[in-house]
Motif scaffolding. Sequence first.
Motif, PDB file in Angstrom:
ATOM      1  N   ALA A  67      -0.057 -12.660  35.125  1.00  0.00           N
ATOM      2  CA  ALA A  67       1.002 -12.725  34.114  1.00  0.00           C
ATOM      3  C   ALA A  67       2.362 -12.388  34.728  1.00  0.00           C
ATOM      4  O   ALA A  67       3.373 -13.040  34.435  1.00  0.00           O
ATOM      5  CB  ALA A  67       0.686 -11.765  32.965  1.00  0.00           C
ATOM      6  N   SER A  68       2.389 -11.396  35.603  1.00  0.00           N
ATOM      7  CA  SER A  68       3.642 -11.019  36.261  1.00  0.00           C
ATOM      8  C   SER A  68       4.130 -12.119  37.191  1.00  0.00           C
ATOM      9  O   SER A  68       5.333 -12.412  37.261  1.00  0.00           O
ATOM     10  CB  SER A  68       3.446  -9.711  37.046  1.00  0.00           C
ATOM     11  OG  SER A  68       3.135  -8.639  36.173  1.00  0.00           O
ATOM     12  N   ILE A  69       3.211 -12.744  37.926  1.00  0.00           N
ATOM     13  CA  ILE A  69       3.590 -13.833  38.836  1.00  0.00           C
ATOM     14  C   ILE A  69       4.187 -14.995  38.060  1.00  0.00           C
ATOM     15  O   ILE A  69       5.217 -15.566  38.447  1.00  0.00           O
ATOM     16  CB  ILE A  69       2.371 -14.285  39.669  1.00  0.00           C
ATOM     17  CG1 ILE A  69       1.964 -13.189  40.656  1.00  0.00           C
ATOM     18  CG2 ILE A  69       2.679 -15.573  40.413  1.00  0.00           C
ATOM     19  CD1 ILE A  69       0.694 -13.476  41.419  1.00  0.00           C
ATOM     20  N   ARG A  70       3.544 -15.364  36.954  1.00  0.00           N
ATOM     21  CA  ARG A  70       4.065 -16.474  36.140  1.00  0.00           C
ATOM     22  C   ARG A  70       5.461 -16.157  35.618  1.00  0.00           C
ATOM     23  O   ARG A  70       6.357 -17.022  35.628  1.00  0.00           O
ATOM     24  CB  ARG A  70       3.114 -16.754  34.970  1.00  0.00           C
ATOM     25  CG  ARG A  70       1.829 -17.468  35.374  1.00  0.00           C
ATOM     26  CD  ARG A  70       1.109 -18.009  34.135  1.00  0.00           C
ATOM     27  NE  ARG A  70       0.714 -16.928  33.230  1.00  0.00           N
ATOM     28  CZ  ARG A  70      -0.459 -16.297  33.299  1.00  0.00           C
ATOM     29  NH1 ARG A  70      -1.331 -16.621  34.245  1.00  0.00           N
ATOM     30  NH2 ARG A  70      -0.752 -15.343  32.434  1.00  0.00           N
ATOM     31  N   TYR A  71       5.660 -14.947  35.168  1.00  0.00           N
ATOM     32  CA  TYR A  71       6.967 -14.563  34.615  1.00  0.00           C
ATOM     33  C   TYR A  71       8.047 -14.618  35.695  1.00  0.00           C
ATOM     34  O   TYR A  71       9.148 -15.126  35.464  1.00  0.00           O
ATOM     35  CB  TYR A  71       6.894 -13.154  34.023  1.00  0.00           C
ATOM     36  CG  TYR A  71       8.165 -12.734  33.329  1.00  0.00           C
ATOM     37  CD1 TYR A  71       8.384 -13.048  31.988  1.00  0.00           C
ATOM     38  CD2 TYR A  71       9.167 -12.055  34.027  1.00  0.00           C
ATOM     39  CE1 TYR A  71       9.560 -12.681  31.352  1.00  0.00           C
ATOM     40  CE2 TYR A  71      10.346 -11.685  33.400  1.00  0.00           C
ATOM     41  CZ  TYR A  71      10.543 -12.002  32.062  1.00  0.00           C
ATOM     42  OH  TYR A  71      11.719 -11.642  31.441  1.00  0.00           O
ATOM     43  N   VAL A  72       7.720 -14.087  36.871  1.00  0.00           N
ATOM     44  CA  VAL A  72       8.699 -14.078  37.961  1.00  0.00           C
ATOM     45  C   VAL A  72       9.043 -15.501  38.383  1.00  0.00           C
ATOM     46  O   VAL A  72      10.209 -15.834  38.646  1.00  0.00           O
ATOM     47  CB  VAL A  72       8.158 -13.262  39.159  1.00  0.00           C
ATOM     48  CG1 VAL A  72       9.047 -13.457  40.378  1.00  0.00           C
ATOM     49  CG2 VAL A  72       8.080 -11.788  38.800  1.00  0.00           C
ATOM     50  N   LYS A  73       8.045 -16.369  38.465  1.00  0.00           N
ATOM     51  CA  LYS A  73       8.297 -17.762  38.846  1.00  0.00           C
ATOM     52  C   LYS A  73       9.244 -18.449  37.862  1.00  0.00           C
ATOM     53  O   LYS A  73      10.090 -19.252  38.248  1.00  0.00           O
ATOM     54  CB  LYS A  73       6.976 -18.534  38.912  1.00  0.00           C
ATOM     55  CG  LYS A  73       6.158 -18.265  40.159  1.00  0.00           C
ATOM     56  CD  LYS A  73       4.912 -19.143  40.166  1.00  0.00           C
ATOM     57  CE  LYS A  73       4.129 -18.966  41.455  1.00  0.00           C
ATOM     58  NZ  LYS A  73       2.911 -19.814  41.478  1.00  0.00           N
ATOM     59  N   GLU A  74       9.091 -18.123  36.589  1.00  0.00           N
ATOM     60  CA  GLU A  74       9.900 -18.772  35.570  1.00  0.00           C
ATOM     61  C   GLU A  74      11.318 -18.207  35.485  1.00  0.00           C
ATOM     62  O   GLU A  74      12.255 -18.928  35.163  1.00  0.00           O
ATOM     63  CB  GLU A  74       9.218 -18.630  34.205  1.00  0.00           C
ATOM     64  CG  GLU A  74       7.905 -19.396  34.095  1.00  0.00           C
ATOM     65  CD  GLU A  74       7.189 -19.101  32.792  1.00  0.00           C
ATOM     66  OE1 GLU A  74       7.756 -18.340  31.965  1.00  0.00           O
ATOM     67  OE2 GLU A  74       6.062 -19.606  32.595  1.00  0.00           O
ATOM     68  N   HIS A  75      11.483 -16.925  35.772  1.00  0.00           N
ATOM     69  CA  HIS A  75      12.766 -16.282  35.502  1.00  0.00           C
ATOM     70  C   HIS A  75      13.551 -15.861  36.742  1.00  0.00           C
ATOM     71  O   HIS A  75      14.749 -15.599  36.631  1.00  0.00           O
ATOM     72  CB  HIS A  75      12.554 -15.045  34.612  1.00  0.00           C
ATOM     73  CG  HIS A  75      12.020 -15.376  33.250  1.00  0.00           C
ATOM     74  ND1 HIS A  75      10.663 -15.505  32.998  1.00  0.00           N
ATOM     75  CD2 HIS A  75      12.649 -15.617  32.072  1.00  0.00           C
ATOM     76  CE1 HIS A  75      10.483 -15.795  31.723  1.00  0.00           C
ATOM     77  NE2 HIS A  75      11.671 -15.864  31.135  1.00  0.00           N
ATOM     78  N   LEU A  76      12.921 -15.778  37.905  1.00  0.00           N
ATOM     79  CA  LEU A  76      13.665 -15.383  39.100  1.00  0.00           C
ATOM     80  C   LEU A  76      14.553 -16.539  39.559  1.00  0.00           C
ATOM     81  O   LEU A  76      14.081 -17.668  39.691  1.00  0.00           O
ATOM     82  CB  LEU A  76      12.699 -14.998  40.225  1.00  0.00           C
ATOM     83  CG  LEU A  76      13.361 -14.375  41.474  1.00  0.00           C
ATOM     84  CD1 LEU A  76      13.945 -13.011  41.135  1.00  0.00           C
ATOM     85  CD2 LEU A  76      12.351 -14.270  42.607  1.00  0.00           C
TER      86      LEU A  76
END
Length: 338
Positions: free
Chosen positions: A87-96
């Motif tokens: 979940a953290s990886i997906r969020y970072v990919k989308e928002h970083l």
Amino acid sequence: MENVLQHLKNLGFTDLEAKCLHVLAVSGTQTGYEIAKGLGVSRSNVYAALQKLAEKGAVLTSHGEPTVYQSVPIEEIGERMEAELQASIRYVKEHLPKQETQMSEYFSLEGETKVIERIRSELRKAHEEAFCDLSPEEAKLLRDDIREVSAQGVRVIVMPTRDAGTGFYPFARKRGEGLKGQQGRKFAILIDRKLAIIGTRGVEDPTVAMITEHPAMVELLYNHFCSSVVLQELQQDMGTKLEDKYGKNFKKIIQKQIDGKVPEPKKSDEGKVVALKLHAGNEIAGELGHLDEGVSGGELLSDESAREDNPEKLEQGKSEQEKPEQRKSGQGKRKKKK
């Protein structure tokens, strides 16, 4: 035990948290006092660690006096942590924020794991082409990665090295003389004609590598691969003829141009500079112009092929040579008239 504790720390647990989890996994249930006594650590630190583990869902606590602790099955801990990590990886990919940056500097890598993992990572990113100059040991180590990249449609060229007894390495002896103090097998990789990786691995010294997208290094490495491929194919097709004319591995040319064993110059060549026509001999000759300082005559020549590409200059040179004879013949005619 040490390996288990290290991997627990890799999962994000502190050293004391990992030790508490290990104790509970072995004993089943224990009080904070018993854990502290077994580890030889202060009770306050153990209770703080157990509180953190409870917040992470890694241990269960009883209600009553004294409080008893029990570890959650590792499978449950792993599933929860994996879900949170994804979940953290997906969020970072989308928002970083994403930036297209060029690795124009020269970055160094040291250590077997860092170097090999970086090579594998960069190989997997290849879109069109990968040139690899590898010793047998490195070729075996990266064999599966190379096959995987090739199966994805990437054009992969692996150059054999002199260690394997094949390939074209005319300058190996001269290089070795200048690098006697260095150890390790050399390797070079060029990906999509954009990223260059050069380094050494094995023997006594640590594995090291340099990685860059600097155009100068990329072009140098690309020219190295092109020259090796071309010369190797020439040797395969015309090996005996080339060896008869130039010696094995073009030894005669190397002795003349690289080793400094140049034959005695002819009188007509004294005081002249030869600009070899490799890519742009004429342009180089034009840039250098006439050399007036310390050079007799100061005339700049390109090689034979370069002069053939510019017949006007060749004819001009011939006419310049004929002028003295013409003047002599003209003087003779004038005398006869008298």
